[in-house]
Design a protein around this motif. Sequence first.
Motif, short mmCIF file in Angstrom:
data_model
loop_
_atom_site.label_atom_id
_atom_site.label_comp_id
_atom_site.label_asym_id
_atom_site.label_seq_id
_atom_site.Cartn_x
_atom_site.Cartn_y
_atom_site.Cartn_z
N GLY A 36 0.78 -1.22 0.00
CA GLY A 36 0.00 0.00 0.00
C GLY A 36 0.81 1.27 0.00
N SER A 37 2.11 1.18 -0.26
CA SER A 37 2.91 2.39 -0.35
C SER A 37 2.49 3.19 -1.58
N SER A 38 2.45 4.52 -1.43
CA SER A 38 2.01 5.34 -2.55
C SER A 38 2.64 6.73 -2.45
N PRO A 39 3.18 7.23 -3.58
CA PRO A 39 3.30 6.52 -4.84
C PRO A 39 4.54 5.62 -4.86
N VAL A 40 4.47 4.60 -5.69
CA VAL A 40 5.64 3.79 -6.03
C VAL A 40 5.80 3.88 -7.54
N GLU A 41 6.96 4.35 -7.97
CA GLU A 41 7.21 4.44 -9.40
C GLU A 41 8.44 3.59 -9.74
N LEU A 42 8.30 2.79 -10.77
CA LEU A 42 9.39 1.96 -11.28
C LEU A 42 9.66 2.37 -12.72
N TRP A 43 10.88 2.81 -12.97
CA TRP A 43 11.30 3.14 -14.32
C TRP A 43 12.41 2.18 -14.71
N THR A 44 12.17 1.36 -15.72
CA THR A 44 13.24 0.51 -16.25
C THR A 44 13.73 1.14 -17.55
N ILE A 45 15.03 1.23 -17.70
CA ILE A 45 15.64 1.98 -18.79
C ILE A 45 16.19 1.01 -19.84
N PRO A 46 15.59 0.98 -21.03
CA PRO A 46 16.08 0.06 -22.07
C PRO A 46 17.55 0.32 -22.40
N ASN A 47 18.26 -0.76 -22.65
CA ASN A 47 19.66 -0.74 -23.09
C ASN A 47 20.64 -0.24 -22.03
N ALA A 48 20.19 0.07 -20.82
CA ALA A 48 21.07 0.62 -19.79
C ALA A 48 21.67 -0.48 -18.95
N ASP A 49 23.00 -0.43 -18.80
CA ASP A 49 23.73 -1.30 -17.89
C ASP A 49 23.92 -0.55 -16.57
#
Length: 298
Positions: A258-271
């Motif tokens: 129930g944590s808010s906000p939770v944002e997840l950004w996954t970055i294509p091609n990023a190591d």
Amino acid sequence: MTEPESGPSLRELISAPHPDHAPLPRAPLNEHGVREVRGVPYLPVEGSRPLELDLWLPERSGSGRLPLVLFVHGGAWRRGRRDDLGPRTRHWTPGPFARIAAEGFAVACADYRLSGEAPFPAPLDDLRAALRWLTLRSAELGIDTGRTVAWGESAGGHLASLLTLTHTDPSPAGAVIWYGPSDLTTARGPFTPEDPASPEALMLGAPPATAPQRARAASPLTQVRAGTPPFLLVHGEQDSMVACSHSQDLAAALEAAGSSPVELWTIPNADHGWHGVSDAQVEQIFTDSLAFALRLVS
């Protein structure tokens, strides 16, 4: 015959002032309107180096206190510099912390004991001590540690996550976590709990598989609870050092709690360390992360 008055011992007289009441260094405003104060001791450690932090303090408008970014550096828990936001930001002028300060945050970049100095929970204890010291000196610094955003990258992201999930006096307002480990109990990517030479094992003082309770206590994923502050998790999809699933699973657990906000950004091609993406993309990740932090304290 009168008795001599008792007073401080010679050892006490020659010792450096305790960080809790030592005078704060002075620094003029630079061209960006920020005071940069380096090497402020915050914790004396018996038999070891005193721990220090660096401060970026913008000029305040009005009488209100500033929100705080407490930054935690990476380096596999065994190396690193407290003022290093990662390899892709080292050439920036002004630097990343001056940029954060220019947006109205005070910034503190704190030392913590590395794995060659003391095992877990020492580094987490040190960050708690840094937040305690910043709270104690908050009136002088003009900051409000009740509006603290913990921001960490890599191993520092792991520690910043733990601080946000477990610290209560004061509780951080939220966290910005760049490619941080969240689970020290399960094999992911190059990490295996049985390896005694892994950075995780060196940080814990034992392979996680042989110290399961300690590994759970050091895993943000197992510390998620109801009422957890907001999180931003940013991770490269091609991370070859800390698998992207660390952030994906932590985000899912936070949302389930129930944590808010939770944002997840996954970055294509990023190591790891944002290798593999353009300078413009790194700038955008930073700018968007800072915007998230600002929303938490507005």
